[in-house]
Design an enzyme around this catalytic site. Structure first.
Site, mmCIF file in Angstrom:
data_model
loop_
_atom_site.group_PDB
_atom_site.id
_atom_site.type_symbol
_atom_site.label_atom_id
_atom_site.label_comp_id
_atom_site.label_asym_id
_atom_site.label_seq_id
_atom_site.Cartn_x
_atom_site.Cartn_y
_atom_site.Cartn_z
ATOM 1 N N GLU A 252 -4.541 9.132 -3.256
ATOM 2 C CA GLU A 252 -4.060 8.772 -4.593
ATOM 3 C C GLU A 252 -5.000 7.765 -5.225
ATOM 4 O O GLU A 252 -5.684 7.028 -4.504
ATOM 5 C CB GLU A 252 -2.662 8.128 -4.488
ATOM 6 N N LYS A 254 -6.044 4.358 -6.502
ATOM 7 C CA LYS A 254 -5.582 2.993 -6.248
ATOM 8 C C LYS A 254 -5.728 2.254 -7.574
ATOM 9 O O LYS A 254 -6.820 1.907 -7.990
ATOM 10 C CB LYS A 254 -6.416 2.323 -5.159
ATOM 11 N N ARG A 259 1.874 -4.838 -8.275
ATOM 12 C CA ARG A 259 2.932 -4.073 -7.627
ATOM 13 C C ARG A 259 4.288 -4.454 -8.182
ATOM 14 O O ARG A 259 4.590 -5.645 -8.323
ATOM 15 C CB ARG A 259 2.869 -4.404 -6.141
ATOM 16 N N ARG A 275 5.872 -8.309 -5.566
ATOM 17 C CA ARG A 275 5.793 -8.275 -4.109
ATOM 18 C C ARG A 275 6.133 -9.620 -3.493
ATOM 19 O O ARG A 275 6.380 -9.719 -2.306
ATOM 20 C CB ARG A 275 4.414 -7.796 -3.672
ATOM 21 N N GLU A 305 2.968 0.704 -9.393
ATOM 22 C CA GLU A 305 1.956 -0.236 -9.864
ATOM 23 C C GLU A 305 2.028 -0.269 -11.391
ATOM 24 O O GLU A 305 2.058 0.783 -12.034
ATOM 25 C CB GLU A 305 0.575 0.262 -9.395
ATOM 26 N N PHE A 346 4.510 5.390 -7.079
ATOM 27 C CA PHE A 346 3.898 6.036 -5.911
ATOM 28 C C PHE A 346 4.826 6.171 -4.712
ATOM 29 O O PHE A 346 4.482 6.802 -3.723
ATOM 30 C CB PHE A 346 2.576 5.371 -5.514
ATOM 31 N N ARG A 422 2.061 -4.266 7.724
ATOM 32 C CA ARG A 422 0.737 -3.728 7.388
ATOM 33 C C ARG A 422 0.367 -2.718 8.465
ATOM 34 O O ARG A 422 -0.379 -2.990 9.374
ATOM 35 C CB ARG A 422 -0.288 -4.872 7.343
ATOM 36 N N LYS A 428 -6.307 1.633 2.279
ATOM 37 C CA LYS A 428 -7.003 1.530 0.997
ATOM 38 C C LYS A 428 -8.487 1.756 1.186
ATOM 39 O O LYS A 428 -9.055 1.381 2.213
ATOM 40 C CB LYS A 428 -6.710 0.180 0.352
HETATM 41 P P1 AMP Z 1 -4.721 -4.589 -1.958
HETATM 42 O O1 AMP Z 1 -4.150 -5.244 -3.155
HETATM 43 O O2 AMP Z 1 -6.216 -4.515 -1.994
HETATM 44 O O3 AMP Z 1 -4.145 -5.064 -0.670
HETATM 45 O O4 AMP Z 1 -4.274 -3.031 -2.060
HETATM 46 C C1 AMP Z 1 -2.935 -2.613 -1.957
HETATM 47 C C2 AMP Z 1 -2.262 -2.590 -3.315
HETATM 48 O O5 AMP Z 1 -2.754 -1.530 -4.125
HETATM 49 C C3 AMP Z 1 -0.776 -2.305 -3.258
HETATM 50 O O6 AMP Z 1 -0.052 -3.463 -2.923
HETATM 51 C C4 AMP Z 1 -0.459 -1.823 -4.664
HETATM 52 O O7 AMP Z 1 -0.157 -2.942 -5.479
HETATM 53 C C5 AMP Z 1 -1.777 -1.245 -5.144
HETATM 54 N N1 AMP Z 1 -1.768 0.216 -5.405
HETATM 55 C C6 AMP Z 1 -2.360 0.789 -6.452
HETATM 56 N N2 AMP Z 1 -2.218 2.118 -6.436
HETATM 57 C C7 AMP Z 1 -1.490 2.430 -5.328
HETATM 58 C C8 AMP Z 1 -1.016 3.650 -4.763
HETATM 59 N N3 AMP Z 1 -1.272 4.822 -5.311
HETATM 60 N N4 AMP Z 1 -0.286 3.555 -3.613
HETATM 61 C C9 AMP Z 1 -0.040 2.362 -3.033
HETATM 62 N N5 AMP Z 1 -0.480 1.185 -3.535
HETATM 63 C C10 AMP Z 1 -1.194 1.203 -4.671
#
Ligand code: AMP
Length: 564
Positions: A252, A254, A259, A275, A305, A346, A422, A428
């Site tokens: 998907e 990102k 969030r 969050r 998101e 999502f 986690r 990611k």
């Molecule tokens: P990070 O902020 O780098 O830890 O990446 C994870 C975050 O990406 C999640 O907490 C979401 O806020 C965001 N995110 C964006 N798109 C998606 C998606 N398609 N699925 C899950 N998380 C997503």
């Protein structure tokens, strides 16, 4: 129960740095509060459950005033003592202690229940004339307090107990007290169930009660009460992503927003949480409207998101551009038009009375496809492909970056949802830019043309409940506010969080999370983590994160090739 008894526990906890000793002290004390489990919040230095973000609204200034009033001491003397001791708790202990010796002031015994009742009244007191009432409630407690009690009352009202009890230690204490595990294996197993229950309820009082009656499985998701979101590890590249989440997998976009967990309660009320479990429903009437008009279901919990886009060009913007909407409490309609958002849904974990966390992700996705009516620039589903072909993913990755999004998420189609964890049910994938989310723990005043600003910031990662320093950052912030996150803004924020002052340096409550870019990591004896970031630069503030979200020491070690 006497508040003094709790203070003796605080003192014992403060006197050791060993996790196991702390756990044992807590486990024993839990026996004393089984009939009043809400008192467990006081062990966390809180008055309410973690999901409840009511603030006591007590500043350092107000406490200085209060101490002055109780002790009949000029405020300037209290300020001097604060400068010397760096902790208003110790100031209260010392100044009120002296005073009490002279005057035999007080002395009703203070009960824990009285402390809780007075402190719980504070958040509801807002507006004109309430400052005096607030001071009155604290004065009443300090009047009957012994010096040690005064220290902990002051630290509690300032939400800075300094006893080193994080949620991991409290969880282990509940395990020890309620389950009396026989060996390490047993202990680990119970810790997992207690943690899972906590991640669903975010209320240690409820978890403690249910653990003691062996009914943890009765803790259920409930729309309206925030749960911890599932977190995702990083994959190094597309192959690595497939290795972790299996083949075929869902990929998907990102999205680069923030969030939101959207809850629709049985009674139709919609609540939006970050969050960090903060409620932001008032700030986002647009999200409420899109959910009401575009999502079917009596009750549900959606994971999504919120992504910003430019109202004119319709191009997606980055998180920083819309971050101000999270805090804005006034002129909401105006800012909503200026900084519109699109919701990318999502995941779903609850629908019409059914808990869906055990349902495979592929099926959960099918359900959101069924219940969400998509409309561009209002509400969409996260763009998704399902494939086992690296080439196809590469292409999709390019599209995501081309549309200003951060990268991709790779997701295991048969995995459940794990609140708070986690785990590798999804990963990611971001272009290698080497940035880490870290927390600011202290800062130093600048000199010369930067005098009056805090210009150097100590940053830390985490290990269990502890924070470990990984360096000092003094670049990245701007001198002019119109150029982005400025020294002036950061100074204003950190000044409010200062808990200690040592000459030009201050120690702050670890609440501000920043994304820090760096060139590489090297071993260093200068910082408590044993590592230092080289050429670090603050790239942005992460208003949507808290200290539980920052990088772990394991991630830092990985960067230098050390074992996690
Ligand atoms: P990070 O902020 O780098 O830890 O990446 C994870 C975050 O990406 C999640 O907490 C979401 O806020 C965001 N995110 C964006 N798109 C998606 C998606 N398609 N699925 C899950 N998380 C997503």
């Amino acid at each position: 129960m006497d508040y003094l008894k709790l203070c003796n526990i605080y003192h014992a906890l403060e006197s050791t740095t060993k996790g196991l000793e702390k756990t044992e002290i807590l486990a024993e004390f839990l026996g004393d509060i089984r009939n009043d489990p809400k008192l467990i919040y006081l062990l966390q230095g809180n008055i309410f459950a973690d999901y409840d973000h009511r603030e006591l609204g007590i500043s350092h200034q107000l406490v200085i005033k209060t101490i002055g009033k109780v002790g009949g001491i000029p405020e300037a003397d209290v300020v001097d003592a604060f400068k010397e001791l760096g902790d208003l708790g110790k100031v209260a202990e010392s100044l009120l202690g002296n005073k009490k010796k002279q005057t035999a002031l007080f002395s009703n015994k203070l009960s824990i229940e009285k402390v809780m009742t007075n402190l719980q009244r504070l958040p509801s007191l807002e507006g004109k004339g309430t400052v005096e009432i607030k001071i009155g409630l604290i004065v009443e407690l300090l009047h009957s307090a012994t010096p040690m009690e005064a220290k902990y009352i002051v630290r509690t009202v300032l939400s800075d107990l300094k006893i080193g009890v994080g949620s991991g230690i409290l969880r282990d204490a509940i395990v020890m007290h309620c389950f009396k595990p026989k060996d390490i294996q047993d202990k680990k197993m119970y810790a997992v169930s207690v943690q899972e229950a906590y991640d669903k309820s975010t209320d240690f009082a409820e978890v403690f009660t249910k653990a003691c009656s062996n009914e943890l499985e009765k803790i259920k998701l409930k729309p309206g009460k925030p749960v911890k979101v599932m977190l995702f590890p990083k994959a190094k590249n597309i192959e690595d992503a497939f290795r972790i989440v299996g083949k075929p997998a869902a990929f998907e976009y990102k999205y680069d927003g923030f969030r939101v967990m959207i809850n629709k309660e049985e009674n139709g009320q919609i609540k939006i949480f970050t969050r960090r479990l903060e409620e932001i429903t008032t700030q986002f009437p647009d999200i409420v409207e899109y959910i009401e008009s575009h999502v079917k279901g009596k009750s549900f919990i959606l994971d999504a998101e919120a992504v910003g886009f430019d109202a004119k060009t319709k191009k997606y913007t980055d998180f920083q551009a819309i971050s101000q909407r999270i805090r804005r409490k006034h002129d909401i309609n105006e800012i909503m038009e200026k900084l519109p958002i699109e919701l990318a849904v999502f995941d779903i974990i609850y629908h019409d009375g059914n808990n869906l966390i055990e349902m495979p992700f592929g099926k959960r996705r099918k359900l959101i496809e069924k219940i969400v009516r998509e409309e561009e620039f209002k509400i969409v589903l996260a763009k998704q492909i399902i494939t086992d072909d690296t080439k196809v993913v590469e292409n999709f990755y390019g599209n995501a970056l081309g549309e200003n999004q951060e990268g991709l998420m790779g997701k295991n189609l048969s995995a459940p949802y794990k609140p708070g964890a986690r785990v590798g049910y999804a990963v990611k994938l971001k272009p290698e830019d080497k940035d880490l989310d870290l927390v600011i723990t202290g800062a130093e005043w600048g000199t010369g043309k930067r005098a009056g600003w805090l210009t150097s910031f100590n940053v830390a990662c985490r290990e269990d409940g502890e924070l470990l320093q990984v360096g000092k950052v003094s670049t990245g912030l701007k001198e002019k506010p119109e150029e982005g996150l400025s020294f002036g803004k950061m100074t204003k924020i950190l000044k409010k969080l200062a808990v200690e002052e040592h000459g030009r340096k201050i120690v702050v409550k670890p609440e501000i999370i920043v994304a820090v870019q760096y060139q590489n990591v090297q071993k260093s004896p200068s910082y408590s983590s044993g590592y230092a970031l080289r050429f670090p630069r603050i790239v942005r503030m992460r208003e949507d994160r808290d200290v539980g979200d920052i990088a772990t020491i394991g991630e830092i070690k990985e960067e230098v090739g050390d074992k996690k």
